[in-house]
Design an enzyme around this catalytic site. Structure first.
Site, PDB file in Angstrom:
ATOM      1  N   ASN A  41       0.846  -1.201   0.000  1.00  0.00           N
ATOM      2  CA  ASN A  41       0.000   0.000   0.000  1.00  0.00           C
ATOM      3  C   ASN A  41       0.878   1.247   0.000  1.00  0.00           C
ATOM      4  O   ASN A  41       1.877   1.337   0.727  1.00  0.00           O
ATOM      5  CB  ASN A  41      -1.002   0.001   1.158  1.00  0.00           C
ATOM      6  CG  ASN A  41      -0.392  -0.121   2.531  1.00  0.00           C
ATOM      7  OD1 ASN A  41       0.630  -0.772   2.708  1.00  0.00           O
ATOM      8  ND2 ASN A  41      -1.017   0.492   3.515  1.00  0.00           N
ATOM      9  N   ILE A  42       0.502   2.180  -0.850  1.00  0.00           N
ATOM     10  CA  ILE A  42       1.283   3.404  -1.045  1.00  0.00           C
ATOM     11  C   ILE A  42       0.342   4.582  -0.802  1.00  0.00           C
ATOM     12  O   ILE A  42      -0.550   4.845  -1.617  1.00  0.00           O
ATOM     13  CB  ILE A  42       1.873   3.453  -2.471  1.00  0.00           C
ATOM     14  CG1 ILE A  42       2.716   2.195  -2.739  1.00  0.00           C
ATOM     15  CG2 ILE A  42       2.704   4.726  -2.660  1.00  0.00           C
ATOM     16  CD1 ILE A  42       3.085   1.990  -4.202  1.00  0.00           C
ATOM     17  N   CYS A  52      -3.863   0.592  -2.877  1.00  0.00           N
ATOM     18  CA  CYS A  52      -3.811  -0.590  -2.001  1.00  0.00           C
ATOM     19  C   CYS A  52      -2.772  -1.599  -2.500  1.00  0.00           C
ATOM     20  O   CYS A  52      -2.409  -1.615  -3.685  1.00  0.00           O
ATOM     21  CB  CYS A  52      -5.162  -1.294  -1.970  1.00  0.00           C
ATOM     22  SG  CYS A  52      -6.470  -0.378  -1.164  1.00  0.00           S
ATOM     23  N   GLU A  54      -3.134  -4.801  -2.991  1.00  0.00           N
ATOM     24  CA  GLU A  54      -3.661  -5.753  -3.977  1.00  0.00           C
ATOM     25  C   GLU A  54      -3.580  -5.179  -5.388  1.00  0.00           C
ATOM     26  O   GLU A  54      -3.155  -5.845  -6.329  1.00  0.00           O
ATOM     27  CB  GLU A  54      -5.124  -6.102  -3.653  1.00  0.00           C
ATOM     28  CG  GLU A  54      -5.319  -6.827  -2.333  1.00  0.00           C
ATOM     29  CD  GLU A  54      -5.550  -5.888  -1.162  1.00  0.00           C
ATOM     30  OE1 GLU A  54      -4.964  -4.783  -1.133  1.00  0.00           O
ATOM     31  OE2 GLU A  54      -6.316  -6.267  -0.265  1.00  0.00           O
ATOM     32  N   CYS A  85     -10.537  -4.191  -0.268  1.00  0.00           N
ATOM     33  CA  CYS A  85     -11.575  -3.171  -0.415  1.00  0.00           C
ATOM     34  C   CYS A  85     -12.348  -3.387  -1.724  1.00  0.00           C
ATOM     35  O   CYS A  85     -11.932  -4.156  -2.608  1.00  0.00           O
ATOM     36  CB  CYS A  85     -10.952  -1.773  -0.389  1.00  0.00           C
ATOM     37  SG  CYS A  85     -10.183  -1.283  -1.941  1.00  0.00           S
TER      38      CYS A  85
END
Ligand code: THU
Length: 128
Positions: A41-42, A52, A54, A85
């Site tokens: 996650n950035i 995210c 993913e 999410c």
């Protein structure tokens, strides 16, 4: 699920840029080729610009010209097991078939395994 996929997701979590939430997430996907791509996650000071783990992992695979996803591992730094999410699930729905296993781990190694239809039964599909 291979130990290597888990280890790569853990490594990805260590790369997390999350100064705002302090919540680290790592993801690793394995493709039919056997190649593994990772994502983390950035975050951004404009919060909505955050990416995210993913989506980072999926986009890394796509940018390497690979689309045949086989399995995904997600690990987060919290006690609970997080679910991806809605935006990430929608992105998965573009590329994942219904049998792909998605393993969701917490920080202590507890995990649950789902498929995409478990998590997003009715994705948006573009109909012309
Ligand atoms: N986050 C992910 O990376 N994956 C998820 O499935 C849910 C949330 C990140 C976004 C943000 O950096 C932090 O976790 C808190 O929402």
């Amino acid at each position: 699920m291979s130990q290597q996929l888990f280890e790569r997701a853990k490594y990805a979590m260590s790369l997390s840029y999350s100064p705002y939430s302090k919540f680290k997430v790592g993801c690793a996907v394995i493709l039919k080729s056997g190649n593994i791509y990772i994502g983390t996650n950035i975050e951004n000071s404009s919060y909505a610009a955050t990416n995210c783990a993913e989506r980072s992992a999926i986009f890394n695979a796509i940018c390497a010209d690979e689309r045949e996803f086989v399995e995904m591992v997600v690990i987060s730094s919290g006690e609970g097991i997080i679910k991806p999410c809605g935006i990430c699930l929608q992105v998965m729905s573009e590329f994942f078939d219904e049998n792909i296993k998605i393993h969701l781990y917490n920080a202590t190694g507890k995990y649950h395994t789902f498929t995409l239809p478990d998590l997003l039964p009715i994705p948006f599909k573009f109909k012309i």
